[in-house]
Design a protein around this motif. Structure first.
Motif, PDB file in Angstrom:
ATOM      1  N   ALA A 115      18.670  -7.344  34.100  1.00  0.00           N
ATOM      2  CA  ALA A 115      17.809  -7.894  33.046  1.00  0.00           C
ATOM      3  C   ALA A 115      18.592  -8.032  31.741  1.00  0.00           C
ATOM      4  O   ALA A 115      19.167  -7.055  31.247  1.00  0.00           O
ATOM      5  CB  ALA A 115      16.601  -6.981  32.846  1.00  0.00           C
ATOM      6  N   ASN A 116      18.587  -9.236  31.164  1.00  0.00           N
ATOM      7  CA  ASN A 116      19.426  -9.491  29.992  1.00  0.00           C
ATOM      8  C   ASN A 116      18.889 -10.667  29.173  1.00  0.00           C
ATOM      9  O   ASN A 116      19.625 -11.545  28.760  1.00  0.00           O
ATOM     10  CB  ASN A 116      20.868  -9.781  30.446  1.00  0.00           C
ATOM     11  CG  ASN A 116      21.846  -9.880  29.293  1.00  0.00           C
ATOM     12  OD1 ASN A 116      21.704  -9.185  28.288  1.00  0.00           O
ATOM     13  ND2 ASN A 116      22.829 -10.767  29.417  1.00  0.00           N
ATOM     14  N   SER A 117      17.570 -10.660  28.953  1.00  0.00           N
ATOM     15  CA  SER A 117      16.979 -11.718  28.114  1.00  0.00           C
ATOM     16  C   SER A 117      15.755 -11.173  27.383  1.00  0.00           C
ATOM     17  O   SER A 117      14.635 -11.634  27.592  1.00  0.00           O
ATOM     18  CB  SER A 117      16.597 -12.926  28.974  1.00  0.00           C
ATOM     19  OG  SER A 117      15.776 -12.544  30.069  1.00  0.00           O
TER      20      SER A 117
ATOM     21  N   ALA B  14      21.819  -4.092  29.783  1.00  0.00           N
ATOM     22  CA  ALA B  14      22.224  -5.164  28.872  1.00  0.00           C
ATOM     23  C   ALA B  14      21.113  -5.556  27.916  1.00  0.00           C
ATOM     24  O   ALA B  14      21.370  -5.882  26.744  1.00  0.00           O
ATOM     25  CB  ALA B  14      22.682  -6.378  29.688  1.00  0.00           C
ATOM     26  N   ALA B  15      19.865  -5.556  28.380  1.00  0.00           N
ATOM     27  CA  ALA B  15      18.759  -5.906  27.484  1.00  0.00           C
ATOM     28  C   ALA B  15      18.668  -4.919  26.323  1.00  0.00           C
ATOM     29  O   ALA B  15      18.428  -5.311  25.170  1.00  0.00           O
ATOM     30  CB  ALA B  15      17.449  -5.939  28.264  1.00  0.00           C
TER      31      ALA B  15
ATOM     32  N   ASN C  91      10.278  -3.640  32.236  1.00  0.00           N
ATOM     33  CA  ASN C  91      10.869  -2.365  31.852  1.00  0.00           C
ATOM     34  C   ASN C  91      12.385  -2.366  31.856  1.00  0.00           C
ATOM     35  O   ASN C  91      12.995  -1.572  31.126  1.00  0.00           O
ATOM     36  CB  ASN C  91      10.384  -1.259  32.795  1.00  0.00           C
ATOM     37  CG  ASN C  91       8.899  -0.977  32.683  1.00  0.00           C
ATOM     38  OD1 ASN C  91       8.220  -1.510  31.808  1.00  0.00           O
ATOM     39  ND2 ASN C  91       8.391  -0.158  33.579  1.00  0.00           N
ATOM     40  N   GLY C  92      13.017  -3.187  32.700  1.00  0.00           N
ATOM     41  CA  GLY C  92      14.452  -3.029  32.880  1.00  0.00           C
ATOM     42  C   GLY C  92      14.742  -1.614  33.336  1.00  0.00           C
ATOM     43  O   GLY C  92      14.110  -1.099  34.256  1.00  0.00           O
TER      44      GLY C  92
ATOM     45  N   TYR D 138       9.846  -7.708  27.044  1.00  0.00           N
ATOM     46  CA  TYR D 138      10.352  -7.709  28.415  1.00  0.00           C
ATOM     47  C   TYR D 138      11.868  -7.612  28.398  1.00  0.00           C
ATOM     48  O   TYR D 138      12.530  -8.235  27.562  1.00  0.00           O
ATOM     49  CB  TYR D 138       9.941  -8.994  29.147  1.00  0.00           C
ATOM     50  CG  TYR D 138       8.476  -9.070  29.473  1.00  0.00           C
ATOM     51  CD1 TYR D 138       8.007  -8.794  30.747  1.00  0.00           C
ATOM     52  CD2 TYR D 138       7.550  -9.418  28.486  1.00  0.00           C
ATOM     53  CE1 TYR D 138       6.658  -8.856  31.042  1.00  0.00           C
ATOM     54  CE2 TYR D 138       6.194  -9.482  28.767  1.00  0.00           C
ATOM     55  CZ  TYR D 138       5.754  -9.204  30.056  1.00  0.00           C
ATOM     56  OH  TYR D 138       4.411  -9.261  30.331  1.00  0.00           O
ATOM     57  N   ALA D 139      12.419  -6.856  29.344  1.00  0.00           N
ATOM     58  CA  ALA D 139      13.875  -6.810  29.459  1.00  0.00           C
ATOM     59  C   ALA D 139      14.423  -8.137  29.967  1.00  0.00           C
ATOM     60  O   ALA D 139      15.527  -8.549  29.598  1.00  0.00           O
ATOM     61  CB  ALA D 139      14.289  -5.675  30.400  1.00  0.00           C
TER      62      ALA D 139
END
Length: 366
Positions: free
Chosen positions: A159-161, A339-340, A285-286, A171-172
């Motif tokens: 998750a990265n946005s 990353a998020a 959640n990521g 949101y992750a």
């Protein structure tokens, strides 16, 4: 170079990037300059002129993928700097997403734009896709059924946005939520065999919901070009090494699934709405709090689920020679929270300037 066992599937990784203005952080139509500057390095256009794509060749070892993507990122980062751009490994633009993108001059992209209409005017979705070899399309469908239970964990790990329109989306992976707009979206249902898969895909084309079979946008699909399954859940990654490890995880999942298939073990079939819910929780959640335990369909601390995932894959990761890479990646994610979380901390500490620096560092990382 360490060679894999002969039964380790071949794999390939496709990386997409956003091109952001180095001063403002807004999406910038720099693809023409970038493709010209990266001649011979597998640079390709994507849907918008503010995006760029590359892909590894077919890989046998992790080292091959690390070298291919690392070489491209280093060269692309330099080229971006020379054109007042930042090569950004992020699933969506942190700012500027409200502005319609300029569609690349490609007949297929223009057909998609015309068919999908307003849904893709601002479709800045930028991801990491992985292909893993399967021996047949029937085997590929069986693999898709078997790895479904672990797919939400991959969403959380990649998750990265987290940012959209200059705000924390909550949101992750906001990109994952955007993908749910497509007529074929989310993890596909369990199919008995390739014929059943093809029947549904053909039906979607016949209905007019899909332009053609290559536009199936399920989280995982059978490739129409290669003898592979293709997983499309991951956001673009901050570093090329993270994209490679995503590929290694999927390869291990496929390896494990094929071994179970060969042994005659029945797949664990997860009810589709429960699976969809687990993906939604992972995108929200990521790695920050809880994920859904696939064995019990109930929440558990995120890294407890991640640890169970690695334990499940351990025999295959050892067989493919990739365990050390995965363990190093998990240690990094445990330390930084994903990353998020890195993006949100940069945004909160220094706004768009700090984010652009995070993207630069990620694209320069070996």
């Amino acid at each position: 170079m360490t060679r894999n066992r002969t039964d380790a599937p071949h794999f390939g990784v496709e990386e997409e990037f956003l091109l952001l203005d180095a001063a403002t952080g807004m999406p910038s139509d720099g693809a023409d300059d970038m493709v010209a500057a990266l001649s011979g390095l597998r640079a390709e256009y994507e849907f918008f002129h503010s995006q760029l794509e590359t892909a590894t060749p077919v890989c046998d070892t992790a080292d091959e993928a690390f070298a291919s993507l690392g070489e491209f990122r280093a060269a692309a980062s330099r080229a971006a700097s020379q054109h007042d751009l930042v090569l950004a490994g992020t699933g969506s633009p942190p700012i500027g997403g409200e502005i319609p993108g300029r569609v690349t001059a490609n007949p297929r992209y223009h057909d998609i734009h015309a068919t999908m209409r307003g849904m893709v005017h601002r479709y800045y979705s930028t991801g990491t896709h992985v292909h893993v070899e399967v021996p047949s399309r029937d085997a590929g469908v069986d693999v898709m059924n078997r790895i479904a239970q672990w797919s939400p964990v991959l969403v959380a790990l990649t998750a990265n946005s987290p940012l959209w329109y200059g705000e924390d989306s909550g949101y992750a992976s906001w990109r994952y939520l955007q993908l749910q707009q497509w007529p074929s979206s989310g993890y596909p249902p369990a199919f008995d065999d390739a014929a059943a898969y093809e029947q549904v895909v053909d039906g979607l084309v016949r209905e007019g919901a899909l332009m053609d079979k290559a536009l199936v946008n399920w989280s995982i699909r059978l490739s129409e070009k290669f003898p592979t399954v293709e997983l499309r859940t991951a956001d673009a990654q901050l570093e090329s090494g993270d994209a490679v490890v995503f590929g290694l995880l999927l390869r291990a999942l496929v390896h494990r699934a094929l071994e179970e298939r060969g042994a005659g073990a029945a797949p664990v079939v997860v009810q589709r709405d429960l699976l969809r819910g687990a993906h939604w929780v992972a995108a929200r959640n990521g790695l920050r709090s809880e994920l859904v335990d696939p064995a019990a369909s109930e929440p558990r601390p995120a890294f407890d689920v991640v640890d169970a995932f690695v334990d499940y894959l351990r025999p295959s990761l050892e067989a493919t020679g990739d365990l050390a890479h995965v363990e190093a990646f998990m240690a990094k994610r445990r330390a930084d929270g994903g990353a998020a979380a890195l993006q949100l901390r940069a945004w909160e500490s220094g706004g768009i300037e700090a984010l652009l620096e995070l993207y630069r560092r990620g694209s320069q990382a070996a």
